[in-house]
Design a protein around this motif. Sequence first.
Motif, PDB file in Angstrom:
ATOM      1  N   UNK A  90       0.343   6.760   4.455  1.00  0.00           N
ATOM      2  CA  UNK A  90       0.543   5.607   4.781  1.00  0.00           C
ATOM      3  C   UNK A  90       1.197   4.480   3.736  1.00  0.00           C
ATOM      4  N   UNK A  91       2.233   3.835   4.177  1.00  0.00           N
ATOM      5  CA  UNK A  91       2.977   2.788   3.190  1.00  0.00           C
ATOM      6  C   UNK A  91       3.362   1.637   3.937  1.00  0.00           C
ATOM      7  N   UNK A  92       2.878   0.617   3.242  1.00  0.00           N
ATOM      8  CA  UNK A  92       2.849  -0.872   4.111  1.00  0.00           C
ATOM      9  C   UNK A  92       3.901  -1.653   3.161  1.00  0.00           C
ATOM     10  N   UNK A  93       4.499  -2.304   3.676  1.00  0.00           N
ATOM     11  CA  UNK A  93       5.422  -3.389   2.817  1.00  0.00           C
ATOM     12  C   UNK A  93       5.410  -4.634   3.400  1.00  0.00           C
TER      13      UNK A  93
ATOM     14  N   UNK B  29       7.130  -1.509  15.740  1.00  0.00           N
ATOM     15  CA  UNK B  29       6.535  -2.419  14.955  1.00  0.00           C
ATOM     16  C   UNK B  29       6.687  -1.647  13.352  1.00  0.00           C
ATOM     17  N   UNK B  30       7.689  -1.052  13.054  1.00  0.00           N
ATOM     18  CA  UNK B  30       7.567  -0.327  11.733  1.00  0.00           C
ATOM     19  C   UNK B  30       8.986  -0.677  11.299  1.00  0.00           C
ATOM     20  N   UNK B  31       9.064  -0.468   9.936  1.00  0.00           N
ATOM     21  CA  UNK B  31      10.311  -0.640   9.256  1.00  0.00           C
ATOM     22  C   UNK B  31      10.697   0.867   9.001  1.00  0.00           C
ATOM     23  N   UNK B  32      12.145   1.129   9.326  1.00  0.00           N
ATOM     24  CA  UNK B  32      12.650   2.391   9.342  1.00  0.00           C
ATOM     25  C   UNK B  32      13.548   2.827   8.011  1.00  0.00           C
TER      26      UNK B  32
ATOM     27  N   UNK C  58       0.948  -1.110  -0.096  1.00  0.00           N
ATOM     28  CA  UNK C  58       0.058  -0.024  -0.014  1.00  0.00           C
ATOM     29  C   UNK C  58       0.856   1.298  -0.022  1.00  0.00           C
ATOM     30  N   UNK C  59       0.494   2.291  -0.604  1.00  0.00           N
ATOM     31  CA  UNK C  59      -0.813   2.448  -1.401  1.00  0.00           C
ATOM     32  C   UNK C  59      -0.886   1.886  -2.805  1.00  0.00           C
TER      33      UNK C  59
ATOM     34  N   UNK D 127       4.282  -1.009   8.757  1.00  0.00           N
ATOM     35  CA  UNK D 127       4.209   0.422   8.059  1.00  0.00           C
ATOM     36  C   UNK D 127       5.623   0.833   8.047  1.00  0.00           C
ATOM     37  N   UNK D 128       5.935   1.752   7.099  1.00  0.00           N
ATOM     38  CA  UNK D 128       7.194   2.113   7.134  1.00  0.00           C
ATOM     39  C   UNK D 128       7.251   3.817   7.464  1.00  0.00           C
TER      40      UNK D 128
END
Length: 516
Positions: A279-282, A156-159, A111-112, A135-136
């Motif tokens: 928001x960006x999800x990987x 819980x995120x990727x940085x 996403x997106x 989430x990033x």
Amino acid sequence: MRKAQKFLAGVFICASLLYISLSAQSQIEVHWETIARIREEGLQRSQVMDMARYIVDVLGARLTNSEAMKRAQLWAVSKMREIGLENVVIEPYMDYGVTWDNEYFSLHMLEPDYQPMTGFPLAHTPGTNGKKICQVVIGDIKLKSQMGQLKGKLKGAIVLSSPPLPITQADLSRGVSRLSDEELKKLEEMVISPAPPVPPVPNPDLLSPEEKIAFFKAEGAVAVFQCEGGRPGTVVGYSRPGSIKDKWSREKTLDSLPIIAVTPEHYNRMYRIVQSGIPLKVKLDVRNRIGEKIVKAANVIGEIPGSDLKDEIVMIGAHFDSWQASPNASDNASGCAVVLEAARILKAIGASPRRTIRIALWSGEEQGLFGSTEYVRKHFGNPKDPANPPTGEYEKFQVYFNQDYGAGQYRGIYLQGNEHVRRLFQVWMEPFHDFGMTAISIRSVGSTDHVPFDSAGLPAFQFIQDRIAGTAGHTNLDFLDTLSPEDLMKNAVVMAAFAYESAQTDIKFPRKSLKQ
């Protein structure tokens, strides 16, 4: 009358110097018949690309002390014996931590928008323990004083740990040209090697890479993405920060976060999306195999034994290890293929060298010249080091020739600050002027395996090599397709010839004065 005497004295001195010069020159022999046979074998029956192809396509990446490297070294032993080399050994040199191999990598933006993404894990980092959908967030801080900005925002995120890498129209349109006559002339006209740059004054507020990763983990981050260099379409990445200091420790590896190097285009896209507030999800999945116990790293050594001067040593070599992102065709499968082919040529023509010619495929070069450094320490010693004085082999050493600066053809040689060998190389390069090998530069160059020899006062040299299009060392795009067969064929011929002439000459290679 006095002027006439001075003139005659000057003529006498010039004539004497000319006689001395010609006498010295006459001692430098070119074995033209043998060179002709080397050229014929190396240019008409070359196997250099067969060897390069196997190293790149079949053996693949060769990270020092990986299981993949161990398989590659067994192949190298078999190939050396097939060529006809003797005293072939895998020679361990130091404890090198635990093995590390990447078994699987997958990265997708969900996403997106959906997009498969290009990257790879840094060496000596842990896996993700299964698929992670996260989430990033942006976290490209550089200073300790900036850490507070990210407190409580990473769980819980990727940085995204580095700023985006700019790609300009100039980057997209820039080609790669071979060394021009003007550039070669500048190298030749260099009289004094440039001094090394002065290191910057350290900033106490600057975050070290190790501190940054530790902070991200303490804040609950799942993984780290970075984009720290490269060209369009290429990914550059090495190993976990601090891995050399902790000697590739299993505990430190498992205690780190997964660190992924991502191609600039994909990294920049993620950065722009997050920066705009969307928001960006990987989805990320990394599987790395990490060894249980400390093992020793090793070099692969083989020889063509000498005859009347068999106790004296000529060496040729290249580093066999690579980074993990690709098979590293230009850096340095090409150099290893050239060295093996040079040895094959000499065996194929039945050369009988006076001095022993020793072939070395080093490991540990990419992490800091460890394989060649430890080899010099063990076999030769160093007059500048009271704890490691010269061995009996030190005075028996003749010369070492190295290939590592990409896969381009040789255009000359760096003297490494040793003026005493200039005339020797001028004579030995004469049969290869038609290759375009004409330049001699006084310059000292570094960052590869001739350096430990040179530092110990032993003659050791790196060739001046052409730039060629497609060379992408240390990236995900360093494959066989970027190599020029003709360039490698020529290099193997020159390497074989220089090794042979060094083994045959009556001249003991002159050494430069040691700096304390």
